[in-house]
Scaffold this active site. Sequence first.
Site, short mmCIF file in Angstrom:
data_model
loop_
_atom_site.label_atom_id
_atom_site.label_comp_id
_atom_site.label_asym_id
_atom_site.label_seq_id
_atom_site.Cartn_x
_atom_site.Cartn_y
_atom_site.Cartn_z
N ASN A 7 0.88 -1.17 0.00
CA ASN A 7 0.00 0.00 0.00
C ASN A 7 0.92 1.22 0.00
O ASN A 7 1.46 1.59 1.03
CB ASN A 7 -0.89 -0.03 1.24
CG ASN A 7 -1.83 1.16 1.31
OD1 ASN A 7 -1.77 2.06 0.47
ND2 ASN A 7 -2.68 1.18 2.31
N LYS A 14 3.18 0.85 3.20
CA LYS A 14 2.90 -0.22 4.16
C LYS A 14 3.00 -1.55 3.43
O LYS A 14 2.61 -1.64 2.25
CB LYS A 14 1.48 -0.08 4.73
CG LYS A 14 1.31 1.13 5.61
CD LYS A 14 -0.06 1.10 6.28
CE LYS A 14 -0.42 2.49 6.74
NZ LYS A 14 -1.78 2.88 6.54
N ARG A 90 -2.49 -2.14 -3.51
CA ARG A 90 -3.70 -1.34 -3.32
C ARG A 90 -3.63 -0.14 -4.26
O ARG A 90 -2.62 0.57 -4.30
CB ARG A 90 -3.77 -0.85 -1.89
CG ARG A 90 -4.93 0.09 -1.69
CD ARG A 90 -4.90 0.71 -0.32
NE ARG A 90 -6.07 1.55 -0.14
CZ ARG A 90 -6.07 2.67 0.53
NH1 ARG A 90 -4.97 3.11 1.09
NH2 ARG A 90 -7.17 3.38 0.64
N HIS A 179 -12.89 2.70 0.19
CA HIS A 179 -12.93 1.63 1.21
C HIS A 179 -13.62 0.37 0.66
O HIS A 179 -14.11 -0.45 1.44
CB HIS A 179 -13.71 2.07 2.48
CG HIS A 179 -13.05 3.14 3.28
ND1 HIS A 179 -13.77 4.16 3.86
CD2 HIS A 179 -11.77 3.34 3.63
CE1 HIS A 179 -12.95 4.96 4.53
NE2 HIS A 179 -11.72 4.48 4.39
N ARG A 240 -11.69 15.40 8.15
CA ARG A 240 -12.46 15.77 6.95
C ARG A 240 -13.89 16.13 7.32
O ARG A 240 -14.50 15.48 8.17
CB ARG A 240 -12.47 14.59 5.96
CG ARG A 240 -11.18 14.47 5.17
CD ARG A 240 -11.20 13.24 4.29
NE ARG A 240 -10.18 12.30 4.71
CZ ARG A 240 -10.14 11.02 4.34
NH1 ARG A 240 -11.04 10.53 3.53
NH2 ARG A 240 -9.17 10.24 4.78
N ASP A 282 -8.27 12.19 16.94
CA ASP A 282 -8.33 10.83 17.48
C ASP A 282 -9.46 10.73 18.50
O ASP A 282 -9.49 11.48 19.48
CB ASP A 282 -6.99 10.45 18.12
CG ASP A 282 -6.91 8.97 18.41
OD1 ASP A 282 -7.81 8.45 19.11
OD2 ASP A 282 -5.97 8.33 17.92
N ARG A 284 -10.03 8.69 20.78
CA ARG A 284 -9.66 8.38 22.16
C ARG A 284 -9.42 9.66 22.94
O ARG A 284 -9.83 9.79 24.10
CB ARG A 284 -8.43 7.47 22.19
CG ARG A 284 -8.76 6.06 21.74
CD ARG A 284 -7.53 5.29 21.34
NE ARG A 284 -7.00 5.76 20.07
CZ ARG A 284 -6.18 5.07 19.29
NH1 ARG A 284 -5.77 3.88 19.67
NH2 ARG A 284 -5.76 5.56 18.15
N GLY A 330 -11.02 1.31 12.96
CA GLY A 330 -10.55 1.72 14.29
C GLY A 330 -11.67 1.98 15.29
O GLY A 330 -11.69 1.40 16.38
N GLU A 333 -14.56 -0.95 15.39
CA GLU A 333 -14.14 -2.18 16.06
C GLU A 333 -13.96 -1.97 17.56
O GLU A 333 -14.11 -2.91 18.34
CB GLU A 333 -12.81 -2.66 15.46
CG GLU A 333 -12.95 -3.16 14.04
CD GLU A 333 -11.62 -3.29 13.30
OE1 GLU A 333 -10.59 -3.51 13.96
OE2 GLU A 333 -11.63 -3.17 12.06
N ASN A 334 -13.61 -0.73 17.96
CA ASN A 334 -13.17 -0.52 19.34
C ASN A 334 -14.05 0.37 20.20
O ASN A 334 -14.01 0.28 21.42
CB ASN A 334 -11.76 0.10 19.34
CG ASN A 334 -10.73 -0.84 18.77
OD1 ASN A 334 -10.49 -1.90 19.31
ND2 ASN A 334 -10.14 -0.47 17.64
N GLU A 384 -7.94 -5.33 5.24
CA GLU A 384 -7.80 -5.00 3.82
C GLU A 384 -6.62 -5.73 3.18
O GLU A 384 -6.69 -6.11 2.02
CB GLU A 384 -7.67 -3.47 3.65
CG GLU A 384 -9.00 -2.78 3.91
CD GLU A 384 -8.91 -1.28 4.12
OE1 GLU A 384 -8.45 -0.87 5.20
OE2 GLU A 384 -9.29 -0.53 3.22
#
Length: 396
Positions: A7, A14, A90, A179, A240, A282, A284, A330, A333-334, A384
Amino acid sequence: MNVLVINCGSSSLKYQLINSDTEAVLAKGLCERIGIDGRLVYQKTGLDKEITEAAMPTHKQAIQLVLDALVNPNTGAIANLSEIEAVGHRVVHGGEKFATSTVLTDEVIAAIEECNDLAPLHNPANLIGIRACQELMPNVPMVAVFDTAFHQTMPDVAYMYGLPYEYYEKYGVRRYGFHGTSHSFVSKRAAEIVGKNYEDLKIIVCHLGNGASICAVDHGKSVDTSMGLTPLEGLIMGTRSGDVDPSILDFIAQKENLTLPQVMNVLNKKSGVEGISGVSSDFRDIEAAAKEGNKRAALAQQTFAYRVIKYVGAYAAAMNGVDVICFTAGLGENDCKIREMVMNNLGYLGVEVNAEVNNATRGKEAVISTADSKVTCLAIPTNEELAICRETVALV
Ligand code: ADP
């Protein structure tokens, strides 16, 4: 078969080496600051992460360093490069040309190049990675897996904008969606979890990460999705804006004495939950600030969830019903709080939340609705890289 999944971005790359038979990740990592100074992160599965400052003026040199790490006699995941049997890349934008993943040939590369206009920040970088891999591994088959391909099944009523038709004809201005690899992977997995035929289900996938989008998957096909010509449309994201009244662009440009590119930069990089909260992109950090009484942080969370709720409603309407709602990426899932805020507003669809399971679900698969819920709600980790690996194997 060992598949190297790449990617490639403009200054980072990555990678994962995956054994497609066992679907085990053999090694993974990333190259950062390509063309600046360079840092290689490499981790063989089971060993500690290694971080090396290493000059990588070009992507080719970065990939060479990855290949060297993969065959390193001490920490390498393979003995020699011939054990890499395919490479999956990708690619962000395939325009209307690519409705499926495709084996890379010169013609395919030229066709991807023609989509550069539609994703000027991403496609050129993806192509640099493809060319660098081809130079270093000339005999290895390579596949392009497009973020947009899964959404090519959308009907025209979903992808047309209310603009002069000639912009679609001349420049391809329409909804493409992104996505796609994740929406496809997660919706297929959802069908497996509920034990029904993929082609018999109406599924809504909420991919809620830093970039976020929602997709309506009707009988195995994407029929609508919240991102548009670019990944700026739709949900409120980390930085965004998502949907805004287009007149705001001109209004802000005049008030703040900004050019159009400067306003676009604000919409892409300084908006979203970061813009609303003034705290962070973020969730969190935002959650922590909200807990301490920061009202704008709480407002950012609520506004984010409200937009998700509206899109779920829109897509249930578009499909005339929904059987399964999935949360992934992210946040999906969490973040049990965001999931709960969304699901608590879907009572009209017959959603009943299993609060105990939802609160205990982080980064793993779970059914987060009750057994009686008319719509099954699922948390499903996206993957992915594995999806790209599977596509690659299927084609080579
Ligand atoms: P992307 O791939 O688009 O960069 P991710 O899917 O990795 O994004 O999601 C990143 C976001 O997920 C982070 O910004 C963070 O807000 C959220 N996130 C990750 N882990 C958690 C967690 N444990 N609790 C709440 N939010 C989380």
